[in-house]
Write an enzyme that holds these catalytic residues in place. Structure first.
Site, PDB file in Angstrom:
ATOM      1  N   ARG A   1     -27.957  70.027  35.277  1.00 58.18           N
ATOM      2  CA  ARG A   1     -26.516  70.121  35.064  1.00 58.18           C
ATOM      3  C   ARG A   1     -26.188  71.538  34.643  1.00 58.18           C
ATOM      4  O   ARG A   1     -26.951  72.166  33.883  1.00 58.18           O
ATOM      5  CB  ARG A   1     -26.067  69.162  33.950  1.00 58.18           C
ATOM      6  CG  ARG A   1     -26.028  67.702  34.351  1.00 58.18           C
ATOM      7  CD  ARG A   1     -24.885  67.391  35.325  1.00 58.18           C
ATOM      8  NE  ARG A   1     -24.810  65.987  35.630  1.00 58.18           N
ATOM      9  CZ  ARG A   1     -25.436  65.375  36.635  1.00 58.18           C
ATOM     10  NH1 ARG A   1     -26.195  66.068  37.460  1.00 58.18           N
ATOM     11  NH2 ARG A   1     -25.286  64.086  36.838  1.00 58.18           N
TER      12      ARG A   1
ATOM     13  N   HIS B   1     -23.901  71.340  44.401  1.00 56.87           N
ATOM     14  CA  HIS B   1     -24.294  70.078  43.749  1.00 56.87           C
ATOM     15  C   HIS B   1     -24.610  68.998  44.801  1.00 56.87           C
ATOM     16  O   HIS B   1     -23.930  67.965  44.874  1.00 56.87           O
ATOM     17  CB  HIS B   1     -23.195  69.596  42.783  1.00 56.87           C
ATOM     18  CG  HIS B   1     -23.712  68.601  41.777  1.00 56.87           C
ATOM     19  ND1 HIS B   1     -23.164  68.449  40.529  1.00 56.87           N
ATOM     20  CD2 HIS B   1     -24.728  67.699  41.831  1.00 56.87           C
ATOM     21  CE1 HIS B   1     -23.803  67.493  39.857  1.00 56.87           C
ATOM     22  NE2 HIS B   1     -24.758  67.028  40.649  1.00 56.87           N
TER      23      HIS B   1
ATOM     24  N   GLU C   1     -17.784  72.982  37.744  1.00 56.62           N
ATOM     25  CA  GLU C   1     -17.751  72.725  39.195  1.00 56.62           C
ATOM     26  C   GLU C   1     -16.366  72.247  39.621  1.00 56.62           C
ATOM     27  O   GLU C   1     -15.716  71.522  38.861  1.00 56.62           O
ATOM     28  CB  GLU C   1     -18.793  71.645  39.538  1.00 56.62           C
ATOM     29  CG  GLU C   1     -20.193  72.116  39.259  1.00 56.62           C
ATOM     30  CD  GLU C   1     -21.257  71.022  39.409  1.00 56.62           C
ATOM     31  OE1 GLU C   1     -20.921  69.910  39.849  1.00 56.62           O
ATOM     32  OE2 GLU C   1     -22.411  71.298  39.074  1.00 56.62           O
TER      33      GLU C   1
END
Ligand SMILES: O=CC(=O)O
Length: 316
Positions: free
Chosen positions: A235, A282, A264
């Site tokens: 993360r 991602h 993000e």
């Protein structure tokens, strides 16, 4: 089960949407102007919430759904779910572990190879016609045999360790406690600074929690040094991104392969022009095969819950 209300927090994977719509009374939150406008009319109908890494289940959402029984996340990560609130209210929580492990581990290795061998840059060199007109492509750096330090030796970290070992890389790790199953194959460092100081590649593979937020800070980055490379498939907030960016820009860190970011989908502009940085949006779990398996697991958990059977992958 057609009358059971299920709330989907944001668009995910069409196969999952279809399977949910075929079995349940599906509400898509993004079809409503706001959560308030949804909850005014439908809050009482919702017995299950399906969320993911973009929009999870915060305390306010959970409190606004009085009949919520289960939160099923289309992810292994739980950082977007208020677990404390779920525990307090007796709400079950399930996720999608295991089925995605290989893909995320594959991507970690792919990013490392891409950074060391400059694959995206050399791809551009060929596609932009520079090979025909230029000299030989500059030398890159060997990946096989580099020392790999893994932050978090859980399911994904262990799968990365196995792959790295197959490339002849000595593997070490840091986690809250030593893993007996790692045996003597991987060296344990109780302190992340020592792991970084003794690794050429640092792979971030732990969960995001209050303890791991910014665990990769300036000191850790500096311990890795100007020839070191950071790979993050965990993360974004596990790394202090401002420090990461300045280290890369100033040449205090050798390179980075990043699939996840602090905010993000916003990615720091400074990273865009760096040849030693490889960025992906991602997508660690995003293969057709794995997304189908994850969707099936979300459905199977909901079906088990609503037929009074044991959950397949319970978190709470
Ligand atoms: O980031 C992906 C996941 O948590 O599954």
């Amino acid at each position: 089960m057609e009358s059971i209300g299920v709330l989907l927090t944001c668009p995910m994977y069409t196969n999952l949407h279809e399977q949910l719509a075929n079995r349940f009374n599906l509400f898509k939150l993004w079809n409503f102007s706001s959560f308030q406008s949804f909850s005014q009319t439908h809050a009482n109908s919702v017995r299950a919430l399906v969320c993911d890494t973009k929009i999870g289940a915060d305390a306010n959402t959970i409190d606004s759904l009085p009949n919520l029984e289960i939160v099923s996340t289309y992810s292994v990560g739980l950082d977007k779910i208020d677990l404390k609130k779920c525990r307090e209210k007796g709400i079950r929580v399930v996720n999608t572990p295991d089925v995605l492990t290989d893909d995320v581990a594959d991507l970690a290795i792919a990013l490392a190879l891409a950074v060391f061998r400059k694959i995206p840059h050399s791809d551009g060199y060929v596609k932009n016609g520079l090979w025909k007109h230029g000299s030989d492509y500059p030398l890159t750096t060997k990946f096989s045999g580099k020392s790999v330090g893994i932050v978090g030796l859980g399911r994904i970290g262990s799968a990365i360790a196995k792959r790295a070992a197959a490339f002849g890389c000595p593997v070490s790790y840091h986690s809250r406690s030593e893993k007996p199953e790692a045996g003597s194959s991987y060296k344990y460092y109780p302190n992340i600074l020592d792991l970084a100081a003794n690794s050429q590649i640092l792979v971030v593979a732990c969960a995001l929690t209050e303890e791991t937020r910014h665990i990769v800070n300036r000191q850790v980055i500096d311990a890795l040094g100007p020839n070191g490379v950071i790979i993050n498939i965990g993360r974004g907030p596990i790394i202090d991104q401002r420090e990461l960016v300045s280290a890369l820009v100033e040449g205090r860190l050798g390179g980075a392969g990043l699939d996840v970011f602090e905010n993000e989908p916003n990615v720091p502009e400074e990273l865009m022009g760096l040849e030693n940085v490889v960025l992906t949006p991602h997508v660690g779990t995003d293969t057709v095969e794995t997304c189908n398996d994850m969707a099936d697991l979300v459905i199977a958990n909901l079906e088990a819950h609503f037929s009074g059977k044991p959950l397949l992958t319970p978190v709470l």
